[in-house]
Write an enzyme that holds these catalytic residues in place. Structure first.
Site, PDB file in Angstrom:
ATOM      1  N   ASP A  95       2.503  -6.907  10.828  1.00 13.13           N
ATOM      2  CA  ASP A  95       3.457  -6.882  11.881  1.00 13.13           C
ATOM      3  C   ASP A  95       3.038  -7.573  13.047  1.00 13.13           C
ATOM      4  O   ASP A  95       3.821  -8.270  13.647  1.00 13.13           O
ATOM      5  CB  ASP A  95       3.381  -5.082  12.155  1.00 13.13           C
ATOM      6  CG  ASP A  95       3.946  -4.338  11.479  1.00 13.13           C
ATOM      7  OD1 ASP A  95       4.925  -4.707  10.721  1.00 13.13           O
ATOM      8  OD2 ASP A  95       3.596  -3.043  11.515  1.00 13.13           O
ATOM      9  N   THR A 107      -1.145   7.455  -0.776  1.00 12.22           N
ATOM     10  CA  THR A 107      -2.261   7.251  -1.764  1.00 12.22           C
ATOM     11  C   THR A 107      -3.277   6.188  -1.214  1.00 12.22           C
ATOM     12  O   THR A 107      -4.222   5.969  -1.779  1.00 12.22           O
ATOM     13  CB  THR A 107      -1.973   7.218  -3.200  1.00 12.22           C
ATOM     14  OG1 THR A 107      -1.105   5.847  -3.572  1.00 12.22           O
ATOM     15  CG2 THR A 107      -0.995   8.503  -3.532  1.00 12.22           C
ATOM     16  N   ARG A 154       0.873  -1.054   0.175  1.00  9.11           N
ATOM     17  CA  ARG A 154       0.012   0.061  -0.157  1.00  9.11           C
ATOM     18  C   ARG A 154       0.878   1.245   0.058  1.00  9.11           C
ATOM     19  O   ARG A 154       1.740   1.307   0.838  1.00  9.11           O
ATOM     20  CB  ARG A 154      -0.843   0.105   1.211  1.00  9.11           C
ATOM     21  CG  ARG A 154      -1.943  -0.838   1.179  1.00  9.11           C
ATOM     22  CD  ARG A 154      -3.241  -0.220   1.997  1.00  9.11           C
ATOM     23  NE  ARG A 154      -2.785  -0.137   3.596  1.00  9.11           N
ATOM     24  CZ  ARG A 154      -3.810   0.561   4.643  1.00  9.11           C
ATOM     25  NH1 ARG A 154      -4.914   0.542   3.920  1.00  9.11           N
ATOM     26  NH2 ARG A 154      -3.444   0.291   5.729  1.00  9.11           N
ATOM     27  N   ASP A 190      -2.035  -3.679  12.853  1.00  7.26           N
ATOM     28  CA  ASP A 190      -1.075  -4.112  11.431  1.00  7.26           C
ATOM     29  C   ASP A 190      -1.242  -5.945  11.256  1.00  7.26           C
ATOM     30  O   ASP A 190      -0.287  -6.248  12.092  1.00  7.26           O
ATOM     31  CB  ASP A 190       0.030  -3.300  11.169  1.00  7.26           C
ATOM     32  CG  ASP A 190       0.838  -3.573   9.709  1.00  7.26           C
ATOM     33  OD1 ASP A 190       0.742  -2.870   9.004  1.00  7.26           O
ATOM     34  OD2 ASP A 190       0.723  -4.840   9.655  1.00  7.26           O
TER      35      ASP A 190
HETATM   36  N1  URA Z   1      -4.134  -3.680   7.052  1.00 10.16           N
HETATM   37  C1  URA Z   1      -4.007  -4.078   8.160  1.00 10.16           C
HETATM   38  O1  URA Z   1      -3.079  -5.035   8.589  1.00 10.16           O
HETATM   39  N2  URA Z   1      -4.561  -3.536   9.151  1.00 10.16           N
HETATM   40  C2  URA Z   1      -5.484  -2.600   8.945  1.00 10.16           C
HETATM   41  O2  URA Z   1      -6.426  -2.404   9.997  1.00 10.16           O
HETATM   42  C3  URA Z   1      -5.719  -2.209   7.598  1.00 10.16           C
HETATM   43  C4  URA Z   1      -4.962  -2.942   6.698  1.00 10.16           C
END
Ligand code: URA
Length: 209
Positions: A203, A108, A104, A200
């Site tokens: 992560d 943007t 991502r 995330d």
């Molecule tokens: N990607 C993630 O890992 N967590 C989110 O909340 C949104 C996208």
């Protein structure tokens, strides 16, 4: 109306709550994602076609059901998709596996492809694209677009959490691709994270933060 199946099995919902907790450590998060993916995979594969095969039991012969056709393809959107992939592979150990690398763009939020490797003869196979978080929908839309171009026999999208915004975008782009998820959460925050969400996923799965 988007085709969304929320897998509300109590074990799925319980494990999801454990995953959401911020104090859940990486090893437990990883284990839970694998377990929950097996349970969700069970539902996603519910309509796989069967054919009959003549077998011999120790006592007699019978026509027994087996999965029909070519092996299912699981496509993981890197990198967090690999957490769902490992659970699904426990259910479907002979599945073929594809990977799509997308990141991502932090400014943007647009999905940029950096890797694409998919098994052959997709047109004869049922494909399940996996990624834990359907947030803005950009990665899922881009990945499913690339697979849809190859005209698979069937195509589904499996995630752990979905935001209503992501569902709407995904449905606009791919109205015929069903979504399976453990929860439709409240909304996205200004950074494109799902609320309440679990943070995330990559992560938390790989311990990179
Ligand atoms: N990607 C993630 O890992 N967590 C989110 O909340 C949104 C996208």
């Amino acid at each position: 109306m988007a085709d969304v199946t929320v897998i509300d099995h109590p074990l799925v919902q319980h494990k999801l709550t454990l995953m959401r907790r911020k104090e859940t450590p990486t090893n437990v998060f990883r284990q839970l994602l694998e377990e929950i993916s097996m349970l969700m995979g069970y539902e996603v594969t519910r309509d796989l076609p069967l054919s009959k095969e003549r077998i011999e039991t120790p006592l007699t012969e019978m026509d027994a059901p087996v999965l029909a056709g070519k092996k299912v393809v699981l496509v993981s959107i890197l990198r967090a998709g690999d957490g769902i992939l490992s659970g699904c592979l426990k259910l479907l150990p002979s599945a073929r596996v594809g990977h799509i690398g997308l990141y991502r763009d932090p400014k943007t939020l647009v999905a940029v492809e950096y890797y694409f490797k998919i098994p052959e003869e997709i047109e004869d196979r049922d494909v399940i694209v996996v990624d834990p978080m359907l947030a803005t929908g950009n990665s899922a839309i881009a990945a499913v677009e690339r697979i849809a171009e190859l005209k698979p026999k069937s195509l589904k999208f499996l995630c752990l959490l979905a935001a209503p915004e992501g569902i709407a975008e995904f449905h606009d782009a791919h109205p015929n691709v069903p979504i399976y998820t453990a929860s439709v959460d409240e909304k996205l925050n200004e950074k494109g994270y799902i609320l309440p969400g679990l943070g995330d996923a990559g992560d938390r799965l790989f311990g990179t933060k």
